[in-house]
Design an enzyme around this catalytic site. Structure first.
Site, mmCIF file in Angstrom:
data_model
loop_
_atom_site.group_PDB
_atom_site.id
_atom_site.type_symbol
_atom_site.label_atom_id
_atom_site.label_comp_id
_atom_site.label_asym_id
_atom_site.label_seq_id
_atom_site.Cartn_x
_atom_site.Cartn_y
_atom_site.Cartn_z
ATOM 1 N N ASP A 9 49.019 4.460 -3.148
ATOM 2 C CA ASP A 9 48.138 5.000 -4.224
ATOM 3 C C ASP A 9 48.605 6.635 -4.343
ATOM 4 O OD1 ASP A 9 46.242 6.414 -6.109
ATOM 5 O OD2 ASP A 9 44.537 5.238 -5.207
ATOM 6 N N ILE A 10 48.999 6.841 -5.379
ATOM 7 C CA ILE A 10 49.929 8.165 -5.857
ATOM 8 C C ILE A 10 49.028 9.548 -5.319
ATOM 9 C CG2 ILE A 10 49.208 8.526 -8.449
ATOM 10 C CD1 ILE A 10 52.128 9.342 -8.632
ATOM 11 N N GLY A 31 43.539 4.652 -15.784
ATOM 12 C CA GLY A 31 44.580 4.398 -14.670
ATOM 13 C C GLY A 31 44.866 5.586 -13.805
ATOM 14 N N ASP A 33 45.743 8.607 -14.523
ATOM 15 C CA ASP A 33 45.123 9.606 -15.028
ATOM 16 C C ASP A 33 43.857 9.906 -14.311
ATOM 17 O OD1 ASP A 33 44.995 12.194 -16.503
ATOM 18 O OD2 ASP A 33 44.181 11.002 -18.178
ATOM 19 N N THR A 117 53.936 1.893 -18.108
ATOM 20 C CA THR A 117 53.771 0.422 -17.970
ATOM 21 C C THR A 117 52.456 -0.030 -17.960
ATOM 22 O OG1 THR A 117 53.780 0.781 -15.574
ATOM 23 C CG2 THR A 117 55.876 0.167 -16.782
ATOM 24 N N GLY A 118 51.280 0.760 -17.917
ATOM 25 C CA GLY A 118 49.907 0.456 -17.847
ATOM 26 C C GLY A 118 49.422 -0.073 -19.328
ATOM 27 N N TYR A 120 50.132 1.431 -21.771
ATOM 28 C CA TYR A 120 51.175 1.837 -23.068
ATOM 29 C C TYR A 120 51.974 0.526 -23.050
ATOM 30 C CZ TYR A 120 49.081 6.463 -23.441
ATOM 31 O OH TYR A 120 48.464 7.824 -23.596
#
Length: 368
Positions: A9-10, A31, A33, A117-118, A120
């Site tokens: 997880d970033i 997501g 953000d 890639t989510g 968008y």
């Protein structure tokens, strides 16, 4: 410094800068953000409001507050429409501007999500290729630890062509080798279903042979093997012609260890050390250990990364890594993937690491 793909997880990445896939307006999106704002706390949104609107393809920087990082770099990725609205150019700009900001703020490490890639809808294989190409171009002239952070398997996807190529090569070599080890024969030119059918036929045939031979005259298959003919001594030929030794001769004529042989091969290419260790995806500090210690034994992944950076063929690669005590065999899925890329003459470490990551194997260079 190297590039690495990690599954995490970033928001848990302890780096100088975490890249956020931001909303164009100063409001919390979904997501990545949402996760970054949740972990950073309410002060992040306050700092984001001071920046105002961010254009697609651009990036801005704020403190990271409660995140395990110094900064958050906010970049706005493009929404995928049909590929004809500058989507690729804008996505590339997201990575370029984020890296430029990280360099300006003297960051030693940065973590990216796979941007756009989510929600968008940017095609994952294309987004992955753009990310790797842009990051690799940056690392050719800059030193920074760059992570591409993937939270789940479905967020990461190779191109169909590369995935099918690697999968087929694994089927042809790794699975066939396992079949040979278990059942004692190869399945030349056969698929997995064909191999399974053949295994059943072989078992039935062997059982029938055992039944026919039991209590009867000795079967022909039980006869003593013929004695082998004595080998004739091979004539040795000598050449008085002096010529520049080939790469194969250079490797064959020396009993040098890994480090000494590696340095000779680099000298032979005429390239600088930095050209090789950058291409091998290892740091300058790591390479200096190899150069300054003739007895240095690298990990297998480092040894292979350097062989690939030198663009050695399969035989030469086996020779070089053999000097560090390693081998390439069909019994290892990792080895088979490496052999596939050597056969295809694709020495791009970023492509290779993407494939290794896809098949749950150790990566080259970065973690060596």
């Amino acid at each position: 410094m190297p590039f690495e793909i990690v599954r995490n997880d970033i928001v848990n990445m302890s780096v100088d800068a975490i890249v956020n896939t931001a909303n164009p307006r100063p409001q919390i999106g979904y997501g990545v953000d949402a996760g970054i704002h949740r972990k950073a706390g309410p002060k992040l949104l306050e700092a984001r409001k001071k920046i105002g609107k961010i254009r697609v393809g651009d990036a801005a920087i704020t403190p990271a507050f409660d995140l395990p990082a110094r900064y958050v770099i906010h970049t706005v990725g493009p929404v995928w429409q049909d590929g004809s609205h500058s989507e690729e150019k804008l996505l590339r700009s997201c990575y370029q501007r984020s890296l430029k900001l990280a360099k300006r703020y003297r960051c030693q490490s940065i973590a990216f999500p796979l941007i756009s890639t989510g929600n968008y809808g940017f095609p994952k294989p294309l987004a992955l290729q753009i990310a790797m190409n842009t990051i690799s171009e940056f690392l050719l002239n800059n030193e920074m630890q760059v992570y591409l952070v993937v939270f789940s398997r479905d967020a990461f996807q190779l191109s169909e062509k590369l995935f099918q190529g690697v999968s087929s090569f694994i089927d042809e070599n790794y699975i066939r080798e396992k079949t040979l080890q278990q059942y004692g024969f190869e399945g030349e030119g056969e698929g997995i279903a064909d191999l399974q059918e053949r295994i059943i036929r072989e078992r039935i045939s062997r059982r029938q042979e055992d039944t026919a031979c039991y209590g009867a005259a000795p079967c022909e298959t039980m006869a003593a093997p013929p004695k082998p003919e004595p080998k004739r001594a091979e004539k040795k030929t000598f050449s008085l012609r002096k010529a520049k030794p080939s790469l194969a001769q250079l490797l064959a004529e020396t009993d040098a260890g890994f480090s000494e042989t590696l340095l000779k091969l680099i000298d032979r290419t005429g390239k600088k050390d930095s050209d090789i260790y950058t291409k091998a995806n290892i740091s300058r500090q790591h390479f200096s250990k190899i150069r300054n210690n003739p007895d240095y034994k690298p990990t297998k992944t480092t040894a292979i990364a350097l062989a690939l950076a030198l663009e050695l063929d399969l035989e030469q690669t086996r020779d070089l890594i053999g000097r560090a005590g390693y081998a390439l065999t069909n019994s290892s899925k990792f080895d088979v993937i490496i052999m596939y890329f050597i056969r295809e003459k694709n020495y791009n470490l970023f492509d290779i690491n993407a494939a290794l990551f896809e098949f749950d194997q150790s990566l080259l260079g970065a973690t060596s």
